[in-house]
Design an enzyme around this catalytic site. Sequence first.
Site, PDB file in Angstrom:
ATOM      1  N   HIS A   1       0.832  -1.212   0.000  1.00  0.00           N
ATOM      2  CA  HIS A   1       0.000   0.000   0.000  1.00  0.00           C
ATOM      3  C   HIS A   1       0.866   1.262   0.000  1.00  0.00           C
ATOM      4  CE1 HIS A   1      -2.771   3.169   1.157  1.00  0.00           C
ATOM      5  NE2 HIS A   1      -1.886   3.495   2.082  1.00  0.00           N
TER       6      HIS A   1
ATOM      7  N   SER B   1      -4.126   1.157  -4.372  1.00  0.00           N
ATOM      8  CA  SER B   1      -3.593  -0.120  -3.897  1.00  0.00           C
ATOM      9  C   SER B   1      -4.694  -1.125  -3.604  1.00  0.00           C
ATOM     10  CB  SER B   1      -2.737   0.103  -2.648  1.00  0.00           C
ATOM     11  OG  SER B   1      -3.525   0.590  -1.580  1.00  0.00           O
TER      12      SER B   1
ATOM     13  N   GLU C   1      -5.524   9.737   0.550  1.00  0.00           N
ATOM     14  CA  GLU C   1      -5.899   8.313   0.596  1.00  0.00           C
ATOM     15  C   GLU C   1      -7.032   7.933  -0.353  1.00  0.00           C
ATOM     16  OE1 GLU C   1      -4.257   5.960   1.842  1.00  0.00           O
ATOM     17  OE2 GLU C   1      -2.980   6.902   3.354  1.00  0.00           O
TER      18      GLU C   1
ATOM     19  N   HIS D   1       1.407   5.440  -2.619  1.00  0.00           N
ATOM     20  CA  HIS D   1       1.866   6.801  -2.315  1.00  0.00           C
ATOM     21  C   HIS D   1       3.090   7.255  -3.094  1.00  0.00           C
ATOM     22  CE1 HIS D   1      -0.788   7.594   1.123  1.00  0.00           C
ATOM     23  NE2 HIS D   1      -0.612   6.338   1.475  1.00  0.00           N
TER      24      HIS D   1
HETATM   25 FE    FE Z   1      -1.788   5.380   3.004  1.00  0.00          FE
END
Ligand code: FE
Length: 259
Positions: free
Chosen positions: A128, A193, A174, A133
């Site tokens: 993730h 993700s 997010e 990110h």
């Molecule tokens: Fe995160």
Amino acid sequence: MINTAGLRGDYSKAGPDYAVEQEWGEYTPEEHALYRRLFERQSNLVPRYACPEWIEAIGRLDAARKIPRFDEISSKLKARTGWEIVAVPGLIPDDAFFTHLANRRFPVTVWLRRPDEFDYIVEPDVFHDFFGHVPLLFDRTYADHLYEYGKGGLKAMRLDAVKMLARLYWYTIEFGLMNTPAGVRAYGAGLLSSGGELAYCVEDPRPRRLPFELERIMRTDYQIDRYQDTYFVIDSFDQLMRETAPDFTPIYARIRSCA
Ligand code: FE
Ligand code: PHE
């Protein structure tokens, strides 16, 4: 503070800033293989659902076959936007997290999920953190915005406003969506993700997709354990940068007085 005793990572070797060594050589062949399967599944989805900035960046990363070495990625990243990756055992306290961002360091969890967590994992893992990110840190505007967010986080701690600022992070970094010429696309790491929510957030008729609105976001609670029923859509990272630039102090005060 967070109670690290309830968390999955090994915090015993973490420094005061929660940094650890990645110990890349300790990953097993099974872990690299699991990472590769996660990467493959998401790679089939991103051309349809990810924002162009993310797609552009992943192409230059060569991170499909093995769990990446953070130091290698950091040198590329540093040359481009001044950011680097710092390895951490998992979730870290707010002050440590904000301080890393305010120094252009992005904390990435070192451990990978188990095979039975292929579709869903509670705590963020290296897949993730990295896949979701890190690619966008190659985009200058996004990278600058996250640096400003880090400084804003330290300020929010002084103003006792972290909860409101955390909602901004949730609905942008997010779970954020972006308008593109091809339609709505994902730039939030929790979406990029995710095996299921990435298609859902773009295509499913059920969730609301509202235009980005700072104060509304700061008033909107979120659920951590199911797909979102509300997403906020930006037009560009420039817009995100612009709309988060004003001093939040009076905004925090206003929201608090209405709560
Ligand atoms: Fe995160
Ligand atoms: N402008 C915000 C403040 O004054 C700081 C910030 C910038 C927060 C960018 C988030 C993102 O507190």
